[in-house]
Design a protein around this motif. Structure first.
Motif, short mmCIF file in Angstrom:
data_model
loop_
_atom_site.label_atom_id
_atom_site.label_comp_id
_atom_site.label_asym_id
_atom_site.label_seq_id
_atom_site.Cartn_x
_atom_site.Cartn_y
_atom_site.Cartn_z
N GLY A 1 19.64 16.12 19.18
CA GLY A 1 18.84 16.66 20.26
C GLY A 1 17.92 17.74 19.72
N LYS A 2 16.99 18.19 20.56
CA LYS A 2 16.01 19.18 20.14
C LYS A 2 16.12 20.42 21.02
N ARG A 3 15.73 21.57 20.43
CA ARG A 3 15.83 22.83 21.15
C ARG A 3 14.62 23.69 20.86
N VAL A 4 14.08 24.27 21.92
CA VAL A 4 12.99 25.24 21.79
C VAL A 4 13.47 26.55 22.39
N LEU A 5 13.23 27.64 21.68
CA LEU A 5 13.69 28.96 22.08
C LEU A 5 12.49 29.90 22.21
N THR A 6 12.45 30.68 23.28
CA THR A 6 11.44 31.72 23.41
C THR A 6 11.97 33.01 22.77
N VAL A 7 11.15 33.61 21.91
CA VAL A 7 11.50 34.88 21.26
C VAL A 7 10.40 35.87 21.57
N GLY A 8 10.69 37.16 21.41
CA GLY A 8 9.70 38.15 21.84
C GLY A 8 9.54 39.32 20.91
N THR A 9 8.41 40.02 21.09
CA THR A 9 8.18 41.26 20.37
C THR A 9 8.97 42.40 20.99
N ASP A 10 9.43 42.21 22.25
CA ASP A 10 10.14 43.25 22.97
C ASP A 10 10.95 42.62 24.09
N CYS A 11 11.69 43.43 24.83
CA CYS A 11 12.38 42.98 26.04
C CYS A 11 11.36 42.79 27.17
N SER A 12 11.69 41.94 28.12
CA SER A 12 10.92 41.81 29.36
C SER A 12 9.43 41.59 29.12
N VAL A 13 9.12 40.61 28.27
CA VAL A 13 7.71 40.29 28.01
C VAL A 13 7.34 38.90 28.53
N GLY A 14 8.31 38.18 29.14
CA GLY A 14 7.99 36.88 29.70
C GLY A 14 8.72 35.70 29.10
N LYS A 15 9.81 35.96 28.40
CA LYS A 15 10.54 34.86 27.75
C LYS A 15 11.15 33.88 28.76
N MET A 16 11.74 34.40 29.84
CA MET A 16 12.33 33.52 30.84
C MET A 16 11.25 32.73 31.58
N TYR A 17 10.19 33.42 32.01
CA TYR A 17 9.12 32.73 32.73
C TYR A 17 8.51 31.64 31.86
N THR A 18 8.30 31.95 30.59
CA THR A 18 7.72 30.97 29.68
C THR A 18 8.62 29.76 29.53
N ALA A 19 9.93 30.00 29.38
CA ALA A 19 10.87 28.88 29.24
C ALA A 19 10.90 28.02 30.50
N LEU A 20 10.88 28.65 31.67
CA LEU A 20 10.86 27.88 32.91
C LEU A 20 9.57 27.08 33.05
N ALA A 21 8.46 27.67 32.62
CA ALA A 21 7.17 26.97 32.68
C ALA A 21 7.16 25.78 31.71
#
Length: 255
Positions: free
Chosen positions: A60-80
């Protein structure tokens, strides 16, 4: 808040909380809920025992959102990403790793409440082996450059064993959230560090795009900034709220 919660219980309501403070540790709430037959849910705390990670390659395949900081949009980006991928007929499932994601989707693990030795194992558990074409879209947490939360972020990266990474950034920040003495990392520096961390469990990992939270910028300024970053990094750069994530999914489809 206790008087408000007691009123809610008396009205027959269940209560779900995503705080570190547990509803189950407040005796009057527990007693009231037992008498009324309502449910108290401490969403942040695991409801199962997780194994130590083994790092074995999973189908299977996996994509992960990572960030320069906390609360920069990782969850929203993943949902999008999940929404766009499903709209194209791709097999994709959002994997929540925080309390808000769990409340939105109904499942997952709040990784910041897992005992440290089991963080990577918890993420392996929620991103199990699947078909070759299936994507787990994993919600990122924290930043490996954040002095407070880098440990959680590192375990999440190792456990998710990502094939692809999406960098998330909020360009108007002057310092790390809650840490005025720490500046945000340079984007290239952040990407290199995340790749080095992710290669521990997947040497083939690569970045497929950048998600910019431009909510604090005017549109003309935001578009100019994203064009600049795209020319510097050679990756699709989008604001998922303003523009969607189609161009990032185009790159994912090539993985």
């Amino acid at each position: 808040w206790i008087s408000v919660l007691l009123t809610a219980i008396e009205a027959g309501m269940d209560i779900a909380a995503g705080l570190h403070n547990k509803l189950a540790d407040i005796p009057e709430l527990v007693s009231a809920a037992e008498k009324k037959g309502t449910r108290l849910s401490d969403v942040r705390y695991p409801t199962q025992v997780y194994p130590v990670a083994n790092g074995k390659k999973r189908q299977g395949k996996r994509v992960l959102t990572v960030g320069t900081d906390c609360s920069v949009g990782k969850m929203y980006t993943a949902l999008a990403l999940e929404k766009e991928m499903k709209a194209r007929g791709m097999e994709a499932d959002f994997r929540a790793t925080g309390q808000t994601g769990i409340l939105i989707t109904g499942g997952g693990v709040s990784v910041d409440c897992v005992v440290a030795d089991f963080i990577a194992g918890a993420i392996e558990t929620i991103t199990p082996e699947s078909t070759e074409e299936h994507w787990d879209v994993v919600e990122g947490q924290g930043s490996i450059f954040h002095a407070s939360y880098a440990g959680v972020t590192t375990g999440l990266i190792h456990g998710s064993q990502p094939d692809a990474l999406v960098l998330c950034h909020e360009p108007t920040r002057t310092h790390m959230r809650g840490l005025p003495e720490y500046l945000l990392p340079d984007l290239k520096q952040c990407m290199e560090a995340n790749l080095a961390t992710a290669r521990v469990t997947n040497p083939a990992v690569k970045f497929v795009g950048v998600s910019i939270n431009t909510s604090a910028m005017q549109e003309e300024e935001a578009l100019a900034y994203m064009d600049k970053v795209e020319s510097e990094l050679g990756l699709p750069v989008v604001d998922p709220f303003r523009q969607g994530v189609a161009r990032v999914v185009d790159k994912l489809a090539e993985v």
